[in-house]
Enzyme design. Structure first.
Site, mmCIF file in Angstrom:
data_model
loop_
_atom_site.group_PDB
_atom_site.id
_atom_site.type_symbol
_atom_site.label_atom_id
_atom_site.label_comp_id
_atom_site.label_asym_id
_atom_site.label_seq_id
_atom_site.Cartn_x
_atom_site.Cartn_y
_atom_site.Cartn_z
ATOM 1 N N ASP A 1 0.873 -1.238 0.084
ATOM 2 C CA ASP A 1 -0.522 0.222 0.067
ATOM 3 C C ASP A 1 0.532 1.685 0.255
ATOM 4 O O ASP A 1 0.625 2.685 -0.882
ATOM 5 C CB ASP A 1 -1.016 0.176 1.328
ATOM 6 C CG ASP A 1 -2.270 -0.470 1.341
ATOM 7 O OD1 ASP A 1 -2.322 -1.471 -0.210
ATOM 8 O OD2 ASP A 1 -3.303 -1.304 2.175
ATOM 9 N N LYS B 1 -16.140 -26.772 -8.770
ATOM 10 C CA LYS B 1 -17.263 -25.837 -10.107
ATOM 11 C C LYS B 1 -17.329 -24.390 -8.212
ATOM 12 O O LYS B 1 -17.783 -24.698 -7.616
ATOM 13 C CB LYS B 1 -18.442 -26.029 -9.666
ATOM 14 C CG LYS B 1 -20.009 -24.714 -10.757
ATOM 15 C CD LYS B 1 -20.584 -25.902 -11.033
ATOM 16 C CE LYS B 1 -21.366 -25.195 -12.152
ATOM 17 N NZ LYS B 1 -21.876 -24.036 -11.513
ATOM 18 N N GLU C 1 -15.205 -16.656 -12.497
ATOM 19 C CA GLU C 1 -15.961 -15.888 -11.715
ATOM 20 C C GLU C 1 -15.769 -15.241 -10.700
ATOM 21 O O GLU C 1 -13.842 -15.671 -10.281
ATOM 22 C CB GLU C 1 -16.192 -17.537 -11.069
ATOM 23 C CG GLU C 1 -17.766 -17.804 -10.602
ATOM 24 C CD GLU C 1 -19.010 -18.220 -10.995
ATOM 25 O OE1 GLU C 1 -18.922 -18.769 -12.020
ATOM 26 O OE2 GLU C 1 -19.658 -18.885 -10.874
ATOM 27 N N LYS D 1 -15.111 -31.048 -18.374
ATOM 28 C CA LYS D 1 -14.638 -31.018 -19.578
ATOM 29 C C LYS D 1 -13.746 -31.803 -20.595
ATOM 30 O O LYS D 1 -12.862 -32.367 -19.771
ATOM 31 C CB LYS D 1 -13.949 -29.667 -19.831
ATOM 32 C CG LYS D 1 -14.860 -28.385 -18.978
ATOM 33 C CD LYS D 1 -14.031 -27.191 -19.112
ATOM 34 C CE LYS D 1 -13.493 -26.154 -18.787
ATOM 35 N NZ LYS D 1 -13.144 -24.841 -18.067
ATOM 36 N N CYS E 1 -31.145 -33.770 36.879
ATOM 37 C CA CYS E 1 -31.135 -33.992 37.512
ATOM 38 C C CYS E 1 -32.128 -32.647 38.270
ATOM 39 O O CYS E 1 -31.609 -32.768 39.827
ATOM 40 C CB CYS E 1 -29.849 -33.925 37.768
ATOM 41 S SG CYS E 1 -28.178 -31.878 37.833
ATOM 42 N N CYS F 1 -25.844 -26.882 33.505
ATOM 43 C CA CYS F 1 -26.239 -27.501 34.973
ATOM 44 C C CYS F 1 -25.158 -27.661 35.314
ATOM 45 O O CYS F 1 -23.839 -28.465 34.874
ATOM 46 C CB CYS F 1 -26.629 -29.071 34.602
ATOM 47 S SG CYS F 1 -26.878 -30.011 35.824
ATOM 48 N N CYS G 1 -24.538 -34.962 37.776
ATOM 49 C CA CYS G 1 -25.992 -35.348 37.020
ATOM 50 C C CYS G 1 -25.703 -35.964 36.240
ATOM 51 O O CYS G 1 -24.447 -36.512 35.130
ATOM 52 C CB CYS G 1 -25.705 -34.046 36.254
ATOM 53 S SG CYS G 1 -26.945 -33.944 35.184
HETATM 54 S S1 IVH Z 1 -15.675 -23.439 -17.111
HETATM 55 C C1 IVH Z 1 -20.354 -23.571 -20.275
HETATM 56 N N1 IVH Z 1 -15.336 -24.026 -14.198
HETATM 57 O O1 IVH Z 1 -20.087 -22.440 -13.918
HETATM 58 C C2 IVH Z 1 -19.402 -23.069 -19.226
HETATM 59 N N2 IVH Z 1 -16.845 -22.861 -14.798
HETATM 60 O O2 IVH Z 1 -23.030 -23.376 -14.446
HETATM 61 C C3 IVH Z 1 -17.993 -23.572 -18.846
HETATM 62 N N3 IVH Z 1 -18.542 -21.826 -13.133
HETATM 63 O O3 IVH Z 1 -21.199 -20.007 -16.629
HETATM 64 C C4 IVH Z 1 -17.165 -23.184 -18.033
HETATM 65 N N4 IVH Z 1 -16.241 -22.739 -11.595
HETATM 66 O O4 IVH Z 1 -19.802 -18.975 -14.456
HETATM 67 C C5 IVH Z 1 -16.425 -23.463 -15.349
HETATM 68 N N5 IVH Z 1 -14.552 -24.421 -12.676
HETATM 69 C C6 IVH Z 1 -15.180 -23.540 -13.264
HETATM 70 C C7 IVH Z 1 -16.611 -22.982 -12.902
HETATM 71 C C8 IVH Z 1 -17.512 -23.157 -13.590
HETATM 72 C C9 IVH Z 1 -18.030 -22.062 -11.925
HETATM 73 C C10 IVH Z 1 -19.608 -21.710 -13.219
HETATM 74 C C11 IVH Z 1 -19.738 -20.671 -14.499
HETATM 75 C C12 IVH Z 1 -20.488 -21.289 -14.983
HETATM 76 C C13 IVH Z 1 -21.801 -22.111 -14.415
HETATM 77 C C14 IVH Z 1 -22.155 -22.480 -15.306
#
Ligand code: IVH
Length: 673
Positions: free
Chosen positions: A38, A118, A181, A297, A418, A434, A439
């Site tokens: 800072d 997620k 996110e 994925k 008790c 208590c 007890c």
């Molecule tokens: S991959 C098609 N990875 O979950 C989108 N999404 O329900 C695939 N999310 O729109 C994105 N953590 O906002 C991905 N590790 C992650 C995630 C993630 C949260 C959210 C994201 C997405 C939604 C889908």
């Protein structure tokens, strides 16, 4: 300072501040304290004020929030922001794999998956032109979102300029879009709500809604004051071929200065995805943010694209959801349960409900104040939460579902077991207790504690057997256990020859317990596992501990006044002295402690974050076995802070402030060798 010297200084400051940000948010590493950073930012701002021509939009000083906006403009996404379809178990996950392998006409062995946690936050797309942040857009309806650039600029984990390295160079040319996110950490959410409670403001519901609400605030200064984090999972370039796999995308995101989950990884089949899910089942609660599942994925982005989209979701990815940890049910009654130390805890009796695979019939409400604050009434429909091994909790009552026949809970004035009048201790005004040492409920809980895993660990001496032994009068306290015989047990219906012989054999093996386990088993108020270990190391024998004065106890590291007083009071009470005498008579007495001298003698450790090669308990045991001292929080005397994955920023900051050496898991493993 002349202009050319100022320019040099500004460039250097920018570089160092950016490096600090990268180390902190991407590598979980702290090269200086927050205060020091800072102070550098302050110097940078002053130079930029003196020489306005040196000010550029990508300067770290430009995170400072500007004036409130009139409203948000809409902004179009370069490509649609999709959602994910959910799968809930191995069967559904297998079904997904079958469908995609058929569509791709590939053998399952040819497809790798990329798995990640997620996160529970809000999706955001951040756009860079030639390496400089130009726009940030919320998901909106997936096609069009809101331009929240000014607010997103205030989030430290969003780089204002992309980090240039030999590997990442190509992404600093042209357009690079990063998706991720925006999350609020659980600890920041709790702190914010605590502040609000103090100020008499209404509380926020959960971190996700708070993060979403914050990003839509028109005043960037307010956004800057609430700590948000941007954690990324996708990157888009005009030329798709630049990014071959998700694994590579994550590597490049970190290289460019974004925060990605370091535990995300490539796995080769559904069985491995399920292993990953299981590995995170309980551990996910230690993550700084909320999560309810995984994202899976297809790792190869060409195959992912080939699979296309159905409805709002890509075929190439799914969300694997953990079993729900919340459910609603009705409160049939509220009664009071008396614990080992006499604490009277209101417990809700529920209509049975299955949560995360087990049936829940009771949930704790902690204390009288909590029942009143949450206004939980008998007959209410309530939300129950259960996670891992934790005791189910009543979260809230659904007030709009009330019929009018619900009844308020009234704390009884005396102990339901008790009939002794309940009292409050001066230092704990929330808890009724208590005060009766004999007890029956307290005795029952106390003996259970004495026989439990962390204390003497007597196999077969569970809650039901303890209850049966007490009810039959065969035992009155924990010392009586050691006078039991097989023929005593055979008087009870619960026991047959084999089970009686087994329990007696188990008891016999525990007649010379380790000192620290015996001390812990006595159930002295404020004496937890670590205090018991510290005391046994310091005093070496039960006799020495019995004779210890407050001053002597106070000399033991980690023991404060409250604990010292509690110990001395316990040993001075005649019924406790009688109990100890009885242990001796019945042939149970702890071994003298041998002072452990080892490679870590005298060194204090704190472990924080997630470790991969061992659990926290294993780390504690290994440190203690080498003579080290395991602490729960960083203090002046801490020598090493072991920072695992996802370390809380506050712990690191405190360690930096106190000059504690921060080491990673690999270094700990070396020290333990
Ligand atoms: S991959 C098609 N990875 O979950 C989108 N999404 O329900 C695939 N999310 O729109 C994105 N953590 O906002 C991905 N590790 C992650 C995630 C993630 C949260 C959210 C994201 C997405 C939604 C889908």
């Amino acid at each position: 300072m002349n202009k050319s010297a100022a320019k040099k200084r500004v460039d250097k400051l920018k570089r160092l501040i950016n490096e600090y940000r990268y180390q902190y948010h991407v590598l979980n590493n702290s090269i200086m304290s927050e205060e020091a950073a800072d102070s550098l930012k302050h110097e940078l701002s002053e130079l930029e004020q003196a020489y306005p021509e040196l000010l550029s939009a990508d300067s770290p000083s430009q995170r400072v929030a500007g004036e409130p906006l009139a409203g948000f403009k809409s902004a179009k996404h370069s490509s649609r922001m999709l959602s994910l379809n959910d799968v809930f178990d191995s069967e559904e996950l297998g079904g997904w794999e079958n469908r995609i392998t058929k569509l791709l006409k590939l053998d399952t062995s040819k497809i790798d998956y990329f798995v990640d946690i997620k996160m529970d936050g809000l999706a955001c797309a951040v756009v860079y032109e030639d390496g400089t942040l130009v726009q940030a857009i919320t998901r909106g309806d997936g096609f069009v979102g809101e331009d929240v650039t000014e607010n997103v600029r205030t989030i430290e984990s969003v780089p204002l300029v992309l980090r240039e390295t030999a590997k990442s160079k190509q992404f600093l040319k042209g357009r690079t879009e990063v998706r991720g996110e925006i999350v609020m950490y659980k600890s920041d959410f709790d702190a914010l709500n605590k502040q609000r409670a103090k100020a008499g403001l209404p509380l926020f519901a959960n971190p996700r809604n708070t993060a979403a609400g914050t990003i839509r605030q028109l005043d960037p200064r307010l956004v800057a004051s609430r700590k948000l984090h941007f954690r990324t999972y996708d990157m888009l370039r005009d030329d798709n071929s630049e990014l071959s796999t998700y694994e590579y995308v994550y590597e490049q995101l970190a290289e460019l200065g974004f925060s990605v989950n370091a535990d995300a990884k490539v796995v080769s089949n559904v069985a491995n995805i399920l292993d990953y899910a299981e590995q995170w089942q309980d551990k996910r609660h230690e993550l700084p943010f909320n999560t309810d599942g995984l994202v899976v994925k297809v790792n190869d982005r060409r195959l992912y694209r080939e699979l296309g989209v159905v409805g709002k979701a890509p075929r190439g990815a799914v969300a694997y959801k953990y079993a729900a940890e919340q459910a609603t049910t009705k409160v049939k009654d509220i009664f009071v349960s008396i614990g080992r130390t006499g604490a009277a805890t209101p417990v809700a009796m529920l209509e049975p409900v299955v949560i995360a695979g087990s049936t829940v019939q009771m949930a704790t409400m902690h204390n009288e104040g909590e029942v009143a604050r949450k206004d939980i009434r008998i007959g209410d429909t309530v939300i129950i939460h259960k996670a891992g091994d934790i005791i189910p909790e009543v979260i809230e009552a659904l007030v709009s579902l009330r019929s009018g026949s619900e009844k308020k809970f009234i704390m009884p004035e005396s102990c339901p077991e008790c009939d002794t009048k309940l009292t409050k201790l001066k230092d704990e005004d929330a808890v009724w207790r208590c005060p009766n040492n004999s007890c029956p409920a307290r005795t029952w809980r106390h003996i259970q504690h004495f026989a439990s895993k962390g204390a003497l660990d007597i196999e077969g001496m569970g809650e039901k057997n303890v209850q049966a032994l007490l009810e039959s009068g065969l035992i009155k306290d924990s010392a009586d256990i050691f006078a039991l015989s097989e023929s005593d047990l055979l008087q009870l219906e619960r026991f047959a020859d084999v089970s009686a012989a087994k329990l007696i054999a188990a008891i016999q093996t525990k007649k010379s317990p380790p000192l620290e386990r015996f001390i812990f088993g006595l159930g002295i108020r404020h004496v937890g596992v670590q205090t018991a270990i510290d005391m046994s190391q310091q005093f070496g024998s039960m006799e020495a501990l019995c004779a210890a004065t407050i001053e002597k106890l106070h000399d033991v590291e980690g023991i404060g006044e409250v604990v010292a007083e509690s110990v001395v009071v316990w040993f001075s009470e005649p019924h406790n002295q009688q109990l100890l005498d009885k242990f001796k008579q019945n042939g149970c007495w702890p071994e003298h402690a041998i002072k452990i001298e080892g490679s870590l003698s005298g060194k204090h450790f704190v472990v924080t974050g997630t470790l991969h090669t061992m659990s926290r308990d294993e780390a504690a045991e290994a440190i203690r076995a080498r003579g080290g001292i395991f602490q729960s929080s960083v203090g002046k005397e801490t020598d090493f802070l072991v920072a695992g994955e996802n370390v809380g920023a506050s712990k690191l900051a405190k360690a930096t402030k106190l000059g504690t050496t921060v080491i990673d898991e690999a270094k700990l493993v070396t020290l333990l060798k």
